[in-house]
Design a protein around this motif. Structure first.
Motif: not given
Length: 188
Positions: A89, A107-115, A143
Motif C-alpha cells: 500500500g 506508507l501511513s496508517g491510513d494507506d497500509a491496506n495490503l492490497p 496478500t
C-alpha cells in the motif's frame, strides 16, 4: 499430440505483479498494469495441508486432508517503490526537476491496506525440457504475509524479499497455475 506434462525447471528470468482490481463471484477477475519485480532471484512456492483423522473402535477409520494455505516467497535484487506500493500500500510520488528529481514511497496508517495482487514468474526460454519453451507460475490472488525484508547491508548488496499468501479467486476458484508453453511467451 499434446506436449509433455513433465519438465525440468531451470532458473527464473522474469516476474511481474499486478494489482487485483476486481474479483466478482462467477465473473472474470481483472488486474491493473503489470509491474516488473526487478532482478528476480527466486520464487519459492509452498503450501500447508491440514489432515483430520477419524478414530473409533480403537482404530483409524478414515482421514481427510485439505489445503489450508499456499504461500510464495520472493527474493529480488533491486528495490522497486512501485512494487512496495502494490504489495503493501502507500503511495509513490515524484517531485523536483532536472538534477533535483525525487521519488518517494510513503506508507501511513491510513494507506497500509495490503492490497491483493497477482504474481507471475517465468523460466528463461529452454528453462524447460521443451526446446524453445518456458514455464510460468501464476498466483492469481495474493496478500502480503509479512512486511517486506528491506534496509541496508554493511559493505554488501541488500536484496529485497517478501512472502505472500494465496487465496482462491471468487471469479473462478483458482489459486495457482503452472503454464507450460511449447513456445516461450512473455508475461502478459
Amino acid at each position: 499430440m499434446p506436449i509433455s506434462r513433465v519438465t525440468k525447471q531451470y532458473s527464473v528470468q522474469d516476474a511481474k505483479i499486478a494489482a487485483l482490481t476486481a474479483d466478482p463471484a462467477g465473473g472474470a477477475a481483472t488486474y491493473g498494469t503489470l509491474i516488473d519485480v526487478p532482478g528476480i532471484q527466486e520464487m519459492s512456492i509452498s503450501g500447508d495441508v491440514e489432515v483430520k483423522t477419524l478414530r473409533g473402535d480403537n482404530t483409524k477409520l478414515a482421514s481427510n486432508a485439505a489445503i489450508t494455505n499456499i504461500q510464495v516467497a520472493v527474493t529480488h535484487a533491486k528495490l522497486s517503490l512501485d512494487v512496495l506500493a502494490a504489495i503493501v500500500g502507500g503511495a509513490v510520488t515524484d517531485s523536483g526537476t532536472g538534477t533535483a528529481e525525487v521519488s518517494t514511497w510513503d506508507l501511513s496508517g491510513d494507506d497500509a491496506n495490503l492490497p491483493p495482487f497477482k504474481l507471475e514468474g517465468v523460466t528463461p526460454p529452454n528453462g524447460v525440457d521443451i526446446v524453445g519453451g518456458d514455464l510460468h507460475w501464476v498466483l492469481h490472488k495474493l496478500t502480503i504475509a509479512s512486511f517486506p525484508d528491506l534496509g541496508f547491508a554493511n559493505e554488501d548488496f541488500r536484496v529485497v524479499s517478501f512472502t505472500a499468501d494465496a487465496d482462491p479467486l471468487l471469479a473462478n476458484g483458482k489459486w495457482i497455475s503452472a503454464v507450460l508453453n511449447e513456445t516461450a511467451a512473455a508475461i502478459a
